[in-house]
Design an enzyme around this catalytic site. Structure first.
Site, PDB file in Angstrom:
ATOM      1  N   LYS A 151      92.720  33.476  11.326  1.00  0.00           N
ATOM      2  CA  LYS A 151      92.845  32.843  10.012  1.00  0.00           C
ATOM      3  C   LYS A 151      91.501  32.566   9.355  1.00  0.00           C
ATOM      4  CE  LYS A 151      97.327  30.711  10.942  1.00  0.00           C
ATOM      5  NZ  LYS A 151      98.094  29.435  11.045  1.00  0.00           N
ATOM      6  N   ARG A 154      87.326  36.806   7.345  1.00  0.00           N
ATOM      7  CA  ARG A 154      87.371  37.252   5.950  1.00  0.00           C
ATOM      8  C   ARG A 154      87.403  38.773   5.890  1.00  0.00           C
ATOM      9  NH1 ARG A 154      83.483  38.167   1.721  1.00  0.00           N
ATOM     10  NH2 ARG A 154      81.809  37.931   3.256  1.00  0.00           N
ATOM     11  N   VAL A 155      88.344  39.314   5.125  1.00  0.00           N
ATOM     12  CA  VAL A 155      88.446  40.760   4.930  1.00  0.00           C
ATOM     13  C   VAL A 155      87.382  41.194   3.930  1.00  0.00           C
ATOM     14  CG1 VAL A 155      89.913  42.657   4.164  1.00  0.00           C
ATOM     15  CG2 VAL A 155      90.908  40.748   5.441  1.00  0.00           C
ATOM     16  N   ILE A 158      88.644  47.697   3.176  1.00  0.00           N
ATOM     17  CA  ILE A 158      89.812  48.390   3.712  1.00  0.00           C
ATOM     18  C   ILE A 158      89.462  49.860   3.848  1.00  0.00           C
ATOM     19  CG2 ILE A 158      92.216  49.043   3.307  1.00  0.00           C
ATOM     20  CD1 ILE A 158      92.594  46.461   1.797  1.00  0.00           C
ATOM     21  N   ASP A 407      98.350  63.407  18.208  1.00  0.00           N
ATOM     22  CA  ASP A 407      97.911  63.894  16.891  1.00  0.00           C
ATOM     23  C   ASP A 407      96.408  63.717  16.702  1.00  0.00           C
ATOM     24  OD1 ASP A 407      97.852  61.178  16.748  1.00  0.00           O
ATOM     25  OD2 ASP A 407      98.904  61.008  14.834  1.00  0.00           O
TER      26      ASP A 407
END
Length: 544
Positions: A151, A154-155, A158, A407
Site C-alpha cells: 500500500k 508508488r507506481v 507501466i 510461449d
C-alpha cells in the site's frame, strides 16, 4: 412520590397500591434500559463479526498460497463459523445476501483443499517427493508477505501488463505483476515457485489477495535484448548499409511496427503483452558494456576478446549476404570475407509475415531464397553463442523444477547492465490458469503442439529456444522466412553463409515432432550442451 413515602407504613384505611405501582414502573424503566443496551451491543456484534471473519479469511488465503493446507483449512472453517453466527442476526438484508455468497465460496474452497490435499495426505500418506510444491520448496514460502506492505509503494510506470513500483523506504524500483486467481484449483497443476534459476529475474516477494497473486520481481534495468538489437545505433555499428534517408526511414518504420517494439515507460499506458519487457531502446551512450565492446570492435578490429563473450576465431559474423539459401542438411560453402547483407523487405512485408502465422499450406519446394528481406541485425556468432548458453542454463533449471514456459518469445529476454541474458520470471500456480501468448503462437515462437490436445513436455521450450536462436543468428524471424507456417513436411530455410554447427543446431531444434527435437527426453539437455555449436562454452564457468 418519594421512596421515603413508599417505605412508610401505610396509614389506617390506605392501600399500598401507590407504592407497588411506583415499584412496577421503575422495573419497567430498568427493563427498557437493559433492552436498549442489549440492542446496542448486538449492533456492535453485527459490525464486528465481519471484521473477525475478514481476519480469518485473510490468514486462510496466505496459508493457502503458501501451501500450508491444514492451517488454511482451519482458517477457512473459522471464518465461515464467524460468518454463520453473524449473518443470522444481521438486520441488513443486502449484507446478509452478500455474506451468504461469501460463505458458499469459502466452503467450496475449504472442500477443495480437503479433497485435493488433506484427504489424500491423511488417507494414503503422501510422499514429499510427489510434487515440486511440497517440502522440496518449503523455504521459498518465506517470500509470502502481507498485502498491506504494497500500500505504501508508488507506481511510477507501466510496461505492457506489469507495473514499475518505487519503494518509498529505499527509493529503489521493482516490478509488480498480477496473476488472476481462478476459483477452481487444478489437482494436476501443482504450485511451483522456482528459485535459484540462473539467468532469470528473481522473485523477491509475493502477495496474495482474494482475487489475485502479486509478484514482486527484480527490475532488470537493461531492457529487452531485442530493443537493443533493433535500436538505430545498432543498425549503424552492426555494419548494415544505412543507404538513403528513405531506406533508413523505412527500416525504422518496420522496426517500430514490429512485434518486438518495446513499450514506452509512461504511466497509464497499457499494451497487450503478458510478460515483462523493460526499457525502451537505448542509444549508444547507454548501451550495456558488452554491446559497447562490440561496437568498438566493429569500428577498430582487434584481436582482444570481449570480456563477456567467448572467442571463436573460426566464426563468421551472422547476417552476411548470400546468393542462395541451403535447406537443412545440405553442405555449406565457405563464408564470404566481406560484410554483405540481405536486402530487407519493407514494413508491409514484415507485418505480413508476422500476421500470417501458421498457415495450412507448406512453402514452395522450389523456394531458393528467403525472399528479398534484409536482416534486422548482424551479430558475431560468439555473441549469440554466449546468450544461447545462458538461456539454455535457465531453461534447464526451470525444467528441473517442473516449469514449462510454453510461449518463450523476445519479450521474455532481458539484458542486464553486464550484457548477460535475464529471462522474465516463470512459475506455476495451482489456482492460476496458464495462458499462452497468441502472438507467440502466430509468430512461430511457440512449438506446433502448443494449443493442441497433446500433453506438453520440455520439448516445446526447445522449439521456442530454436526459434529465438534462428532469429539471432540469421537476423530474420522464423515466421518471416516461413510465412506459410511450419508443418511436418516443411523444410527449414537456412542462409548459405551460416556455419555448419549453427545450421546443425537449428535443424535439430526446429523439428516438427517433439520427440525428435534436440533436448527432448532423458539426458536431452546434456546432449544439447555437447553439441558442437557450444564447443567453446565453459559451462562450469557460466554456472559460477
Amino acid at each position: 412520590m418519594s421512596l421515603v413515602a413508599c417505605e412508610c407504613p401505610p396509614g389506617p384505611g390506605l392501600e399500598p397500591e401507590p407504592c407497588s405501582r411506583a415499584r412496577s414502573q421503575a422495573c419497567m424503566y430498568l427493563e427498557q434500559i437493559r433492552n436498549r443496551v442489549a440492542t446496542g451491543t448486538a449492533d456492535v456484534t453485527k459490525r464486528d463479526y465481519l471484521v473477525d471473519a475478514a481476519t480469518q479469511i485473510h490468514l486462510a488465503l496466505e496459508r493457502d498460497v503458501s501451501e500450508d493446507y491444514e492451517a488454511a483449512f482451519n482458517h477457512y472453517q473459522n471464518g465461515v463459523d464467524v460468518l454463520l453466527r453473524g449473518v443470522h442476526v444481521d438486520p441488513n438484508k443486502e449484507r446478509r445476501e452478500a455474506v451468504k455468497l461469501k460463505i458458499t465460496k469459502y466452503l467450496r474452497r475449504a472442500e477443495e483443499i480437503f479433497n485435493c490435499h488433506l484427504q489424500r495426505t491423511l488417507g494414503s500418506g503422501a510422499s514429499p517427493n510427489t510434487g515440486f510444491s511440497s517440502l522440496r520448496l518449503r523455504p521459498i514460502r518465506t517470500l509470502s508477505s502481507a498485502l498491506e506492505q504494497l500500500k505504501g509503494c508508488r507506481v511510477v510506470g507501466i510496461i505492457k501488463k506489469v507495473q514499475v513500483v518505487q519503494d518509498p523506504a529505499t527509493g529503489g524500483t521493482f516490478i509488480v505483476k498480477s496473476l488472476p486467481r481462478c476459483h477452481m484449483v487444478s489437482r494436476e497443476r501443482l504450485t511451483i515457485i522456482p528459485h535459484g534459476v540462473p539467468y532469470m529475474t528473481k522473485l523477491l516477494r509475493y502477495f496474495v489477495s482474494e482475487d489475485s497473486i502479486f509478484l514482486h520481481l527484480e527490475h532488470v534495468q537493461g531492457g529487452t535484448l531485442w530493443s537493443h538489437l533493433l535500436s538505430q545505433d545498432h543498425f549503424q555499428y552492426s555494419g548494415l548499409n544505412s543507404g538513403s534517408v528513405q531506406e533508413k526511414s523505412q527500416a525504422q518504420l518496420s522496426t517500430r511496427l514490429s512485434l518486438m517494439t518495446p513499450a514506452e515507460l509512461t504511466p497509464g499506458h497499457t499494451l497487450r503483452q503478458n510478460r515483462i519487457p523493460m526499457e525502451p531502446p537505448r542509444t549508444s551512450q547507454s548501451l550495456p558494456p558488452a554491446l559497447q565492446l562490440q561496437k568498438e570492435a566493429d569500428a577498430e578490429p582487434s584481436s582482444r576478446p570481449s570480456a563477456v563473450f567467448s572467442s571463436d576465431p573460426t566464426e563468421a559474423p551472422c547476417g552476411h549476404s548470400h546468393s542462395q539459401v541451403r535447406r537443412a542438411g545440405q553442405s555449406s560453402n565457405p563464408a564470404p570475407t566481406q560484410r554483405l547483407h540481405w536486402v530487407r523487405e519493407g514494413a508491409d512485408r514484415v507485418l505480413g509475415a508476422y500476421g500470417r502465422g501458421r498457415g495450412r499450406n507448406p512453402p514452395s519446394a522450389n523456394r531458393a531464397s528467403l525472399g528479398s528481406g534484409r536482416a534486422a541485425w548482424s551479430l558475431r556468432e560468439g555473441q549469440v553463442k554466449q546468450w544461447a548458453a545462458e538461456m539454455l542454463l535457465a531453461l534447464e533449471a526451470l525444467h528441473q523444477q517442473g516449469v514449462l514456459c510454453r510461449d518463450l518469445n523476445p519479450q521474455n529476454l532481458l539484458l542486464d547492465q553486464a550484457g548477460h541474458i535475464q529471462l522474465t520470471y516463470f512459475g506455476q500456480w495451482s489456482e492460476v490458469e496458464p495462458r499462452c501468448s497468441q502472438e507467440a503462437v502466430d509468430c512461430l515462437y511457440s512449438a506446433p503442439e502448443v494449443g493442441g490436445i497433446s500433453e506438453l513436455t520440455e520439448a516445446c521450450d526447445w522449439w521456442s529456444y530454436g526459434s529465438l536462436l534462428y532469429e539471432l543468428l540469421t537476423g530474420m524471424a522464423l515466421s518471416q522466412s516461413h510465412p506459410s507456417g511450419f508443418q511436418a513436411h516443411t523444410q527449414l530455410q537456412l542462409p548459405e553463409w551460416l556455419s555448419h554447427p549453427a545450421a546443425s543446431l537449428l535443424t535439430e531444434l526446429l523439428q516438427f515432432e517433439p520427440q525428435r527435437r534436440l533436448g527432448a527426453g532423458g539426458g536431452g539437455t546434456s546432449r544439447l550442451k555437447s553439441h558442437p555449436f557450444f564447443s567453446t562454452i565453459q559451462w562450469s564457468r557460466l554456472m559460477g
